[in-house]
Write a protein that holds these residues in place. Structure first.
Motif, PDB file in Angstrom:
ATOM      1  N   LEU A  50       0.903  -1.256   0.059  1.00 24.45           N
ATOM      2  CA  LEU A  50      -0.177  -0.039   0.053  1.00 24.45           C
ATOM      3  C   LEU A  50       0.884   1.290   0.025  1.00 24.45           C
ATOM      4  O   LEU A  50       0.552   2.150  -0.731  1.00 24.45           O
ATOM      5  CB  LEU A  50      -0.907   0.033   1.118  1.00 24.45           C
ATOM      6  CG  LEU A  50      -2.310   0.785   1.291  1.00 24.45           C
ATOM      7  CD1 LEU A  50      -2.781   0.377  -0.156  1.00 24.45           C
ATOM      8  CD2 LEU A  50      -3.114   0.400   2.447  1.00 24.45           C
ATOM      9  N   GLN A  55      -1.610  -1.238  -5.409  1.00 29.40           N
ATOM     10  CA  GLN A  55      -2.897  -1.642  -4.702  1.00 29.40           C
ATOM     11  C   GLN A  55      -3.240  -3.104  -4.969  1.00 29.40           C
ATOM     12  O   GLN A  55      -3.957  -3.782  -4.030  1.00 29.40           O
ATOM     13  CB  GLN A  55      -3.813  -0.737  -5.264  1.00 29.40           C
ATOM     14  CG  GLN A  55      -3.970   0.574  -4.459  1.00 29.40           C
ATOM     15  CD  GLN A  55      -4.985   1.567  -4.784  1.00 29.40           C
ATOM     16  OE1 GLN A  55      -5.906   0.901  -5.645  1.00 29.40           O
ATOM     17  NE2 GLN A  55      -5.104   2.939  -4.570  1.00 29.40           N
ATOM     18  N   ILE A  59      -4.099  -5.583  -2.103  1.00 23.49           N
ATOM     19  CA  ILE A  59      -5.457  -6.266  -1.990  1.00 23.49           C
ATOM     20  C   ILE A  59      -5.076  -7.652  -1.871  1.00 23.49           C
ATOM     21  O   ILE A  59      -5.531  -8.740  -1.006  1.00 23.49           O
ATOM     22  CB  ILE A  59      -6.275  -6.072  -3.158  1.00 23.49           C
ATOM     23  CG1 ILE A  59      -6.986  -4.734  -3.033  1.00 23.49           C
ATOM     24  CG2 ILE A  59      -7.401  -7.203  -3.197  1.00 23.49           C
ATOM     25  CD1 ILE A  59      -7.650  -4.001  -3.970  1.00 23.49           C
ATOM     26  N   LEU A  82      -9.905  -0.256   0.321  1.00 20.39           N
ATOM     27  CA  LEU A  82      -9.212  -0.514  -0.991  1.00 20.39           C
ATOM     28  C   LEU A  82     -10.038  -0.670  -1.890  1.00 20.39           C
ATOM     29  O   LEU A  82     -10.207   0.036  -3.128  1.00 20.39           O
ATOM     30  CB  LEU A  82      -8.185  -1.525  -0.803  1.00 20.39           C
ATOM     31  CG  LEU A  82      -6.826  -1.260  -0.360  1.00 20.39           C
ATOM     32  CD1 LEU A  82      -6.004  -2.606  -0.179  1.00 20.39           C
ATOM     33  CD2 LEU A  82      -5.876  -0.209  -1.412  1.00 20.39           C
ATOM     34  N   ARG A  86     -10.888   1.742  -5.473  1.00 17.74           N
ATOM     35  CA  ARG A  86     -10.705   1.209  -6.761  1.00 17.74           C
ATOM     36  C   ARG A  86     -12.073   1.193  -7.705  1.00 17.74           C
ATOM     37  O   ARG A  86     -12.013   0.677  -8.697  1.00 17.74           O
ATOM     38  CB  ARG A  86     -10.066  -0.128  -6.872  1.00 17.74           C
ATOM     39  CG  ARG A  86      -8.752  -0.249  -6.287  1.00 17.74           C
ATOM     40  CD  ARG A  86      -8.355  -1.681  -6.026  1.00 17.74           C
ATOM     41  NE  ARG A  86      -8.414  -2.463  -7.260  1.00 17.74           N
ATOM     42  CZ  ARG A  86      -7.378  -2.640  -7.980  1.00 17.74           C
ATOM     43  NH1 ARG A  86      -6.427  -2.141  -7.643  1.00 17.74           N
ATOM     44  NH2 ARG A  86      -7.481  -3.348  -8.943  1.00 17.74           N
TER      45      ARG A  86
END
Ligand SMILES: [Zn+2]
Length: 390
Positions: A50, A55, A59, A82, A86
């Motif tokens: 992060l 990203q 995740i 997150l 997104r």
């Protein structure tokens, strides 16, 4: 609860998370020390990704951590945020609903999950569901955030009475004055009442708008619209002149209507005098245009546009001066070419520009359609604004 999370993960993965399905059996297990250790390792790996703005990998790591230790509340929040960032709102909703389905969730974490869920719904455009969750949070530590979000929702759904109610609550909470916004909400209500031909209710709403923001120009502009609709041009003109007295810099926004009303009430001379005075005190191309529209004498029009060009040196002024220049067979071609060149140069410079976000509008707007700000447009076209350095 396990089924919910399974469903979330089984959604078509756009960033290669298919392998996770094979790990979901872990969710069914009780967690021994090893799994917790795996979870915290994966958690730190996720944080690391992060921080380095990866990203996708973050995740992956967070899902791994949540899978190894489904009791970890903070991991759910990290994952949910997150997903939301997104634009994967459905997944964010699943994560937060999964949290809320826990009977043992402490009250503080429950509210935190609720505010996160409300944000998911809001971002996903599910405004009625967002509204329900935010409303449930108005008595909690998230009150200010919930009220601010509710205000945005009511503005978007044009529920102006509710917006006024929320703005007044925010005022009582000590969040500064909301008078400017409240005045606009009343104006929006008045516009609706005018459409329904309920003029006395509209007048009442405009009085309330004026009470909320005594310096507001728009209520006077709308009073003028209503008066004119009822056939009272003299009264409409009086309202607009009153507005210009209140805020001389907004005479530009009112100029075209003022000129038309002076003409309709057969007061050409008074109109010319009023416009000349305004042009002197608070120069703007709109005032020049209004003056040119009222001035019957071509020589006067030529002189006044030349004076404006000399005083301000703007392309807008040059365009008017060329237009008013004396016509003769010799200079007609030159004039046409100059007008074309000026129009091209002006293409992007005669719009109004939002001071908050830069969004440009062809006609003057009280409410920015891009950043949703109220009164964010200066009452000058962008070229004139840049020349005055305002
Ligand atoms: Zn804006």
């Amino acid at each position: 609860m396990e089924f919910e999370l399974w469903w979330l993960l089984a959604l078509p993965a756009t960033f290669g998370l298919g392998w996770l399905a094979s790990r979901l059996d872990l969710l069914q297990l009780r967690h021994d020390g090893k799994h917790r250790r795996d979870a915290s390792l994966a958690y730190f790996r996720g944080l690391n990704f992060l921080l380095s703005e990866q990203q996708d990998k973050a995740i992956d790591a967070f899902i791994e951590a949540v899978t190894a230790d489904p009791d970890t509340v903070d991991l759910h929040f990290a994952l949910g945020n997150l997903f939301r960032r997104r634009g994967e709102y459905e997944r964010a909703v699943r994560v937060h609903q999964n949290l809320l389905s826990r009977a043992d969730l402490p009250a503080a974490e429950r509210q935190r999950a609720q505010i996160a869920l409300a944000q998911d719904f809001f971002k996903a455009g599910l405004l009625d569901r967002a509204e329900a969750v935010y409303t449930a949070l108005t008595g909690t530590a998230y009150q200010s955030e919930a009220l601010a979000a509710l205000l945005q929702i009511h503005e978007r759904t044009r529920e102006w009475n509710s917006a006024i109610d929320i703005a007044q609550r925010l005022e009582r909470l000590g969040g500064g004055s909301w008078g400017r916004q409240i005045a606009h909400y009343w104006c929006e209500i008045a516009l609706r009442q005018r459409r329904d031909a309920d003029y006395s209710a509209a007048q009442d709403s405009l009085d309330r708008a004026g009470a909320a923001d005594p310096q507001a120009v728009r209520p006077w502009q709308l009073r003028a619209v209503i008066a004119e609709q009822q056939g009272d041009s003299a009264q409409a003109l009086a309202h607009l002149r009153r507005a210009a007295t209140l805020r001389p810099e907004f005479a530009s926004v009112l100029a075209a209507d003022v000129a038309r009303l002076f003409r309709d009430t057969q007061q050409h001379q008074a109109g010319l005098e009023w416009l000349r005075t305004q042009l002197q005190e608070s120069p703007a191309i709109e005032l020049l245009d209004a003056l040119l529209s009222l001035e019957p004498d071509a020589e006067q029009r030529r002189r006044v546009s030349l004076q404006y060009l000399q005083a301000h040196g703007s392309l807008l002024a040059a365009r008017r001066a060329v237009e008013q220049a004396q016509a003769s067979p010799d200079n007609e071609t030159l004039r046409g070419a100059l007008e074309q060149a000026l129009d091209r140069a002006l293409a992007n410079r005669q719009r109004y520009r939002c001071a908050a976000c830069g969004f440009e509008a062809r006609s003057y707007a009280w409410h920015c359609p891009a950043c949703m700000g109220w009164d964010t447009y200066p009452p000058r076209r962008s070229e004139e604004l840049s020349l005055t350095g305002a």
